[in-house]
Design an enzyme around this catalytic site. Sequence first.
Site, PDB file in Angstrom:
ATOM      1  N   CYS A 116      -4.611   8.506   8.782  1.00 58.53           N
ATOM      2  CA  CYS A 116      -3.980   8.191  10.067  1.00 58.53           C
ATOM      3  C   CYS A 116      -4.498   8.960  11.279  1.00 58.53           C
ATOM      4  CB  CYS A 116      -2.477   8.404   9.953  1.00 58.53           C
ATOM      5  SG  CYS A 116      -1.728   7.318   8.741  1.00 58.53           S
ATOM      6  N   GLY A 141       0.809  -1.213   0.000  1.00 54.12           N
ATOM      7  CA  GLY A 141       0.000   0.000   0.000  1.00 54.12           C
ATOM      8  C   GLY A 141       0.840   1.259   0.000  1.00 54.12           C
ATOM      9  N   PHE A 181       6.828   7.043   9.756  1.00 55.90           N
ATOM     10  CA  PHE A 181       6.432   8.433   9.986  1.00 55.90           C
ATOM     11  C   PHE A 181       6.289   9.236   8.694  1.00 55.90           C
ATOM     12  CE2 PHE A 181       8.591   7.097  13.925  1.00 55.90           C
ATOM     13  CZ  PHE A 181       7.578   7.363  14.841  1.00 55.90           C
ATOM     14  N   PHE A 196      -7.104  14.760   0.511  1.00 55.36           N
ATOM     15  CA  PHE A 196      -7.026  15.265   1.888  1.00 55.36           C
ATOM     16  C   PHE A 196      -5.913  16.287   2.080  1.00 55.36           C
ATOM     17  CE2 PHE A 196      -3.461  13.404   4.328  1.00 55.36           C
ATOM     18  CZ  PHE A 196      -2.967  12.466   3.442  1.00 55.36           C
TER      19      PHE A 196
HETATM   20  N1  NAD Z   1      -0.706   5.903   4.706  1.00 51.89           N
HETATM   21  C1  NAD Z   1       0.194   6.446   5.482  1.00 51.89           C
HETATM   22  O1  NAD Z   1       0.647   7.546   5.233  1.00 51.89           O
HETATM   23  C2  NAD Z   1       0.699   5.707   6.706  1.00 51.89           C
HETATM   24  C3  NAD Z   1       1.840   6.203   7.354  1.00 51.89           C
HETATM   25  C4  NAD Z   1       2.315   5.524   8.474  1.00 51.89           C
HETATM   26  C5  NAD Z   1       1.680   4.363   8.909  1.00 51.89           C
HETATM   27  N2  NAD Z   1       0.579   3.898   8.250  1.00 51.89           N
HETATM   28  C6  NAD Z   1       0.012   2.625   8.710  1.00 51.89           C
HETATM   29  O2  NAD Z   1       0.539   1.596   7.857  1.00 51.89           O
HETATM   30  C7  NAD Z   1      -0.437   0.562   7.649  1.00 51.89           C
HETATM   31  C8  NAD Z   1      -0.716   0.395   6.181  1.00 51.89           C
HETATM   32  O3  NAD Z   1      -1.219   1.610   5.684  1.00 51.89           O
HETATM   33  P1  NAD Z   1      -1.360   1.893   4.131  1.00 51.89           P
HETATM   34  O4  NAD Z   1      -1.755   3.321   4.008  1.00 51.89           O
HETATM   35  O5  NAD Z   1      -0.153   1.416   3.405  1.00 51.89           O
HETATM   36  O6  NAD Z   1      -2.609   0.946   3.797  1.00 51.89           O
HETATM   37  P2  NAD Z   1      -3.090   0.397   2.383  1.00 51.89           P
HETATM   38  O7  NAD Z   1      -4.514   0.055   2.496  1.00 51.89           O
HETATM   39  O8  NAD Z   1      -2.652   1.343   1.304  1.00 51.89           O
HETATM   40  O9  NAD Z   1      -2.238  -0.952   2.184  1.00 51.89           O
HETATM   41  C9  NAD Z   1      -2.404  -2.116   2.926  1.00 51.89           C
HETATM   42  C10 NAD Z   1      -2.264  -3.303   1.976  1.00 51.89           C
HETATM   43  O10 NAD Z   1      -2.226  -4.514   2.745  1.00 51.89           O
HETATM   44  C11 NAD Z   1      -2.844  -5.536   1.958  1.00 51.89           C
HETATM   45  N3  NAD Z   1      -3.187  -6.660   2.821  1.00 51.89           N
HETATM   46  C12 NAD Z   1      -4.093  -6.709   3.838  1.00 51.89           C
HETATM   47  N4  NAD Z   1      -4.068  -7.904   4.442  1.00 51.89           N
HETATM   48  C13 NAD Z   1      -3.123  -8.639   3.805  1.00 51.89           C
HETATM   49  C14 NAD Z   1      -2.620  -9.962   3.980  1.00 51.89           C
HETATM   50  N5  NAD Z   1      -3.086 -10.744   4.960  1.00 51.89           N
HETATM   51  N6  NAD Z   1      -1.654 -10.405   3.146  1.00 51.89           N
HETATM   52  C15 NAD Z   1      -1.179  -9.610   2.149  1.00 51.89           C
HETATM   53  N7  NAD Z   1      -1.598  -8.347   1.952  1.00 51.89           N
HETATM   54  C16 NAD Z   1      -2.557  -7.858   2.764  1.00 51.89           C
HETATM   55  C17 NAD Z   1      -4.035  -4.837   1.332  1.00 51.89           C
HETATM   56  O11 NAD Z   1      -4.515  -5.522   0.193  1.00 51.89           O
HETATM   57  C18 NAD Z   1      -3.428  -3.461   0.996  1.00 51.89           C
HETATM   58  O12 NAD Z   1      -2.942  -3.389  -0.337  1.00 51.89           O
HETATM   59  C19 NAD Z   1      -1.651   0.980   8.485  1.00 51.89           C
HETATM   60  O13 NAD Z   1      -1.531   0.394   9.746  1.00 51.89           O
HETATM   61  C20 NAD Z   1      -1.488   2.485   8.602  1.00 51.89           C
HETATM   62  O14 NAD Z   1      -2.128   2.983   9.747  1.00 51.89           O
HETATM   63  C21 NAD Z   1       0.091   4.536   7.151  1.00 51.89           C
HETATM   64  O1  UPG Z   2      -0.752  22.858   9.434  1.00 52.82           O
HETATM   65  C1  UPG Z   2      -1.404  21.918   8.969  1.00 52.82           C
HETATM   66  C2  UPG Z   2      -0.821  20.679   8.581  1.00 52.82           C
HETATM   67  C3  UPG Z   2      -1.633  19.677   8.086  1.00 52.82           C
HETATM   68  N1  UPG Z   2      -2.973  19.858   7.966  1.00 52.82           N
HETATM   69  C4  UPG Z   2      -3.822  18.765   7.465  1.00 52.82           C
HETATM   70  O2  UPG Z   2      -3.580  17.595   8.243  1.00 52.82           O
HETATM   71  C5  UPG Z   2      -3.792  16.430   7.470  1.00 52.82           C
HETATM   72  C6  UPG Z   2      -2.620  15.472   7.571  1.00 52.82           C
HETATM   73  O3  UPG Z   2      -1.516  16.023   6.940  1.00 52.82           O
HETATM   74  P1  UPG Z   2      -0.063  15.364   6.999  1.00 52.82           P
HETATM   75  O4  UPG Z   2       0.282  15.077   8.389  1.00 52.82           O
HETATM   76  O5  UPG Z   2       0.852  16.247   6.242  1.00 52.82           O
HETATM   77  O6  UPG Z   2      -0.271  14.046   6.120  1.00 52.82           O
HETATM   78  P2  UPG Z   2      -0.330  12.482   6.457  1.00 52.82           P
HETATM   79  O7  UPG Z   2       0.123  11.802   5.223  1.00 52.82           O
HETATM   80  O8  UPG Z   2      -1.666  12.156   7.017  1.00 52.82           O
HETATM   81  O9  UPG Z   2       0.806  12.231   7.551  1.00 52.82           O
HETATM   82  C7  UPG Z   2       0.523  12.080   8.943  1.00 52.82           C
HETATM   83  O10 UPG Z   2       0.103  10.756   9.218  1.00 52.82           O
HETATM   84  C8  UPG Z   2       1.063   9.749   8.813  1.00 52.82           C
HETATM   85  C9  UPG Z   2       0.410   8.409   9.054  1.00 52.82           C
HETATM   86  O11 UPG Z   2       0.525   7.958  10.349  1.00 52.82           O
HETATM   87  C10 UPG Z   2       2.345   9.952   9.612  1.00 52.82           C
HETATM   88  O12 UPG Z   2       3.290   8.950   9.245  1.00 52.82           O
HETATM   89  C11 UPG Z   2       2.900  11.348   9.333  1.00 52.82           C
HETATM   90  O13 UPG Z   2       4.068  11.574  10.119  1.00 52.82           O
HETATM   91  C12 UPG Z   2       1.823  12.379   9.695  1.00 52.82           C
HETATM   92  O14 UPG Z   2       2.265  13.695   9.343  1.00 52.82           O
HETATM   93  C13 UPG Z   2      -4.071  16.921   6.049  1.00 52.82           C
HETATM   94  O15 UPG Z   2      -5.448  16.932   5.805  1.00 52.82           O
HETATM   95  C14 UPG Z   2      -3.515  18.331   6.057  1.00 52.82           C
HETATM   96  O16 UPG Z   2      -4.132  19.169   5.107  1.00 52.82           O
HETATM   97  C15 UPG Z   2      -3.565  21.064   8.353  1.00 52.82           C
HETATM   98  O17 UPG Z   2      -4.774  21.227   8.254  1.00 52.82           O
HETATM   99  N2  UPG Z   2      -2.753  22.054   8.839  1.00 52.82           N
END
Ligand code: NAD
Ligand code: UPG
Length: 480
Positions: free
Chosen positions: A272, A10, A158, A334
Amino acid sequence: MVKICCIGAGYVGGPTMAVIAIKCPAIEVVVVDISKPRIDAWNSDTLPIYEPGLDDVVKACRGKNLFFSTDVEKHVAEADIIFVSVNTPTKTRGLGAGKAADLTYWESAARMIADVSKSDKIVVEKSTVPVKTAEAIEKILTHNSKGINYQILSNPEFLAEGTAIEDLFKPDRVLIGGRETPGGQKAVQALKEVYAHWVPEENIITTNLWSAELSKLAANAFLAQRISSVNAMSALCEATGANVSEVSYAIGKDSRIGPKFLNASVGFGGSCFQKDILNLVYICECNGLPEVANYWKQVIKINDYQKSRFVNRVVSSMFNTVSGKKIAVLGFAFKKDTGDTRETPAIDVCKGLVGDKAQVSIYDPQVTEEQIQRDLAMNKFDWDHPMHLQPTSPTAVKQVSVVWDAYEAAKGAHGVCILTEWDEFKKLDYQKIFDNMQKPAFVFDGRNVVDAEKLREIGFIVYSIGKPLDGWLKDMPAVA
Ligand SMILES: NC(=O)c1ccc[n+]([C@@H]2O[C@H](COP(=O)([O-])OP(=O)(O)OC[C@H]3O[C@@H](n4cnc5c(N)ncnc54)[C@H](O)[C@@H]3O)[C@@H](O)[C@H]2O)c1
Ligand SMILES: O=c1ccn([C@@H]2O[C@H](COP(=O)(O)OP(=O)(O)O[C@H]3O[C@H](CO)[C@@H](O)[C@H](O)[C@H]3O)[C@@H](O)[C@H]2O)c(=O)[nH]1
């Protein structure tokens, strides 16, 4: 050759593994997923996610030491280090519904690892999980171990979307939590060596497992809290004539506060912040800490208030009804530089406008009509499940149309709402937009991206979050 397998291709699994692959040519990295369309997309010219710089990184190492596959079991069996980066949605049913993390996907990944493993493994939590998840995973693995040694590490991610590659190349810190046993510390060292290929040693923090797990939830809670704090101030600014940008600048100059994450907005979104705070709230409640739980809950309440306050401004400015009126929505993602719409404030704002019977015309440079219609039709939290488990053809919301041009969206509209801070919205020809709109013509800037004074000179009535109000808006009730 060290072999890494990441379960979950993902937003996190794909970019993080691509960066490990490009920085560590001697490591083989395979990203696996149960979703075939997702893996096919990773293997194609059109990657499944839009992230600046990602294409170049993937193209540089795909087929060399970076692979994407649906053969989950084979690659897990062969790996030395297994990252688990699967969905951890909010539970919608049963115990903890609406707050607790649903660990179904995590648990099934752990059971599969136990089933197919024939050699010792380091299992790394990359997904964001509740504190003490590692203990549960450890139990699943050791009770099914067949003599295999498993070390569980917490290595939360992060990265922020839109800057993922930049964040991964130059992380503020990498956090690794492990057991304080010789085996645990050896595993921490092994993962540290992977990151040490490009991250300076002083930026790699090692802690115990629970500190690492909790630090991820704490970091997001602190960041979201700053936004809710400044958004709360924005309401007070509107009521008093203060300007939230000036207030943010003034307080951000205090080095103890710092300038980042102080932009008032229509509300925070993304996959998140809300999910992780709800998770934190649930953990506090489970640990008998209702005051702490309520403290963090308030961050989400203010965020919800900010979104509904925005809708109320739109409706009350237009003679208390938007029924049958065309409202252009510019931006649905977003935040800028991503096509991600998970928990975007645009969903709540559009639902609010549709609820008041507006005709909504949406333009976003990165989000498709299909995605927008899915988002508006989907139940809360459903988005956070693997694609094949989501409703395939939700009923389209008839009052909503999606167009591929900002001018088209605004043509004949009574009002324009800016909900994502895309750079292109700053450069639009607002005279042209004004000329083609109904009068009086309104702009509601939920991201403070336009030059309000210039727009007023053109003839618009302008609402900018947290800024001194136009005479027109002052006379209208602020909050319904
Ligand atoms: N999106 C972000 O910016 C972000 C940042 C930091 C942490 N996280 C965390 O990381 C995790 C993943 O987030 P994401 O945004 O990448 O999610 P996502 O939905 O984009 O990706 C997750 C993937 O895992 C796959 N999956 C689920 N169960 C599976 C299994 N049993 N075997 C193989 N594949 C499987 C799904 O098909 C999907 O493609 C979450 O816990 C999220 O909270 C996300
Ligand atoms: O001053 C600000 C900064 C951000 N946002 C909003 O806050 C949301 C989140 O923004 P941002 O944190 O930049 O994006 P994410 O990709 O959601 O990242 C957050 O969430 C991730 C998933 O956990 C973490 O890994 C990152 O460190 C953390 O910044 C968005 O809607 C932004 O538009 C505001 O409204 N005002």
